[in-house]
Design a protein around this motif. Structure first.
Motif, PDB file in Angstrom:
ATOM      1  N   VAL A  85       0.869  -1.170   0.000  1.00 40.70           N
ATOM      2  CA  VAL A  85       0.000   0.000   0.000  1.00 40.70           C
ATOM      3  C   VAL A  85       0.905   1.219   0.000  1.00 40.70           C
ATOM      4  O   VAL A  85       1.998   1.198   0.566  1.00 40.70           O
ATOM      5  N   VAL A  86       0.461   2.281  -0.656  1.00 42.27           N
ATOM      6  CA  VAL A  86       1.259   3.494  -0.777  1.00 42.27           C
ATOM      7  C   VAL A  86       0.535   4.627  -0.060  1.00 42.27           C
ATOM      8  O   VAL A  86      -0.681   4.794  -0.208  1.00 42.27           O
ATOM      9  N   ALA A  87       1.279   5.410   0.718  1.00 40.87           N
ATOM     10  CA  ALA A  87       0.674   6.512   1.455  1.00 40.87           C
ATOM     11  C   ALA A  87       1.707   7.587   1.761  1.00 40.87           C
ATOM     12  O   ALA A  87       2.909   7.319   1.792  1.00 40.87           O
ATOM     13  N   CYS A  88       1.216   8.803   1.976  1.00 36.31           N
ATOM     14  CA  CYS A  88       2.076   9.917   2.398  1.00 36.31           C
ATOM     15  C   CYS A  88       1.459  10.531   3.652  1.00 36.31           C
ATOM     16  O   CYS A  88       0.361  11.097   3.584  1.00 36.31           O
ATOM     17  N   PRO A  89       2.130  10.439   4.803  1.00 35.09           N
ATOM     18  CA  PRO A  89       1.555  10.954   6.044  1.00 35.09           C
ATOM     19  C   PRO A  89       1.462  12.475   6.093  1.00 35.09           C
ATOM     20  O   PRO A  89       0.724  13.024   6.905  1.00 35.09           O
ATOM     21  N   LYS A  90       2.180  13.165   5.221  1.00 31.30           N
ATOM     22  CA  LYS A  90       2.180  14.626   5.242  1.00 31.30           C
ATOM     23  C   LYS A  90       1.101  15.221   4.338  1.00 31.30           C
ATOM     24  O   LYS A  90       0.443  16.189   4.700  1.00 31.30           O
TER      25      LYS A  90
END
Length: 267
Positions: free
Chosen positions: A191-196
């Motif tokens: 899974v791909v994600a960006c916390p910012k």
């Protein structure tokens, strides 16, 4: 004076307290279940706390604020014990080095995750040729075996999760390092994600569902070395705790801004 300082969005703050741990200056504390600034002159504005926040409640702003008082801050931290003081001194040395670097090259200032960095032209061209297969005469194919990949879109019970190790991949990592596909994507689900930049509401819950509802033997967080990427590891740890999977191994891999592997540790 007008300077950089931390700002907290109380509507986004969930009271987890991770930002307090991440702040070496002791400028934050929990008040009525929300993170608050203790004193403005304890905050040096470097934003080490931002990467620890799983909800994106913290950001660096530039506004009128009391000047950072390093001596008063050190006295404040000293009351917390020797370990806290050691952490403060190490962080202060790192911040001074960053400040010096920014003064020498103003274009590199600001949030580490937003700094513009360029490789030498010859090195960049050589790596680009290698990545496209121009040097070897071969076309390098993707190791991706699933779709979708964005955490917002993947269903928790998708068949590609079951029986495979799961990679929780930061958005920037596969761009920064050409090794990510063969080293971490190949043979795994992800899974791909960006916390910012993502709207992360529900990310912890979805990750915990994926871990709980599938036979996943291991989770690998692949993140960049910038502070904001620490939120990805934090969310994964929280999801692991919620999943009830005591048998699940969770690791963190850090990719440097030069694309090189910085290290691996168990979370």
């Amino acid at each position: 004076m007008k300077r950089k300082i931390i700002e907290i969005d109380e509507d986004l703050c969930n009271g987890c307290g991770e930002c307090i741990v991440g702040c070496a200056e002791g400028a934050l504390q929990l008040v009525d279940g929300k993170a608050k600034m203790v004193k403005e002159d304890f905050c040096d504005g470097f934003g080490d706390c931002i990467g620890t926040c799983p909800t994106g409640a913290l950001q660096i702003v530039e506004r009128e604020a009391a000047a950072y008082d390093i001596e008063a801050t050190r006295e404040h931290v000293a009351q917390m014990g020797d370990e806290a003081l050691k952490k403060f001194d190490e962080a202060n040395a790192e911040h001074e080095a960053k400040e010096q670097s920014e003064q020498e090259n103003p274009k590199m200032s600001g949030c580490p995750g937003m700094q513009v960095r360029m490789k030498k032209a010859d090195e960049a061209k050589a790596k680009a040729k290698a990545a496209t297969g121009e040097i070897s005469g071969q076309v390098i194919k993707s190791d991706l075996e699933q779709w979708p990949i964005q955490l917002h879109l993947v269903p928790p019970t998708a068949p590609f999760f079951d029986g495979k190790e799961l990679v929780v991949l930061s958005t920037c990592s596969p761009v920064a390092s050409p090794d990510v596909h063969w080293r971490y994507v190949r043979g795994r689900s992800l899974v791909v994600a960006c916390p910012k930049l993502d709207k992360t509401e529900g990310y912890v819950e979805k990750l915990s569902q994926i871990m709980a509802q599938n036979d996943i033997p291991k989770v690998i967080v692949v993140r960049m070395e910038v502070p904001c990427c620490g939120g990805l590891s934090m969310m994964t740890q929280q999801a692991h705790a919620q999943s009830g999977r005591a048998d699940l191994v969770v690791e963190e891999v850090t990719i440097g801004l030069d694309g090189e592997l910085r290290g691996t540790k168990q979370l």
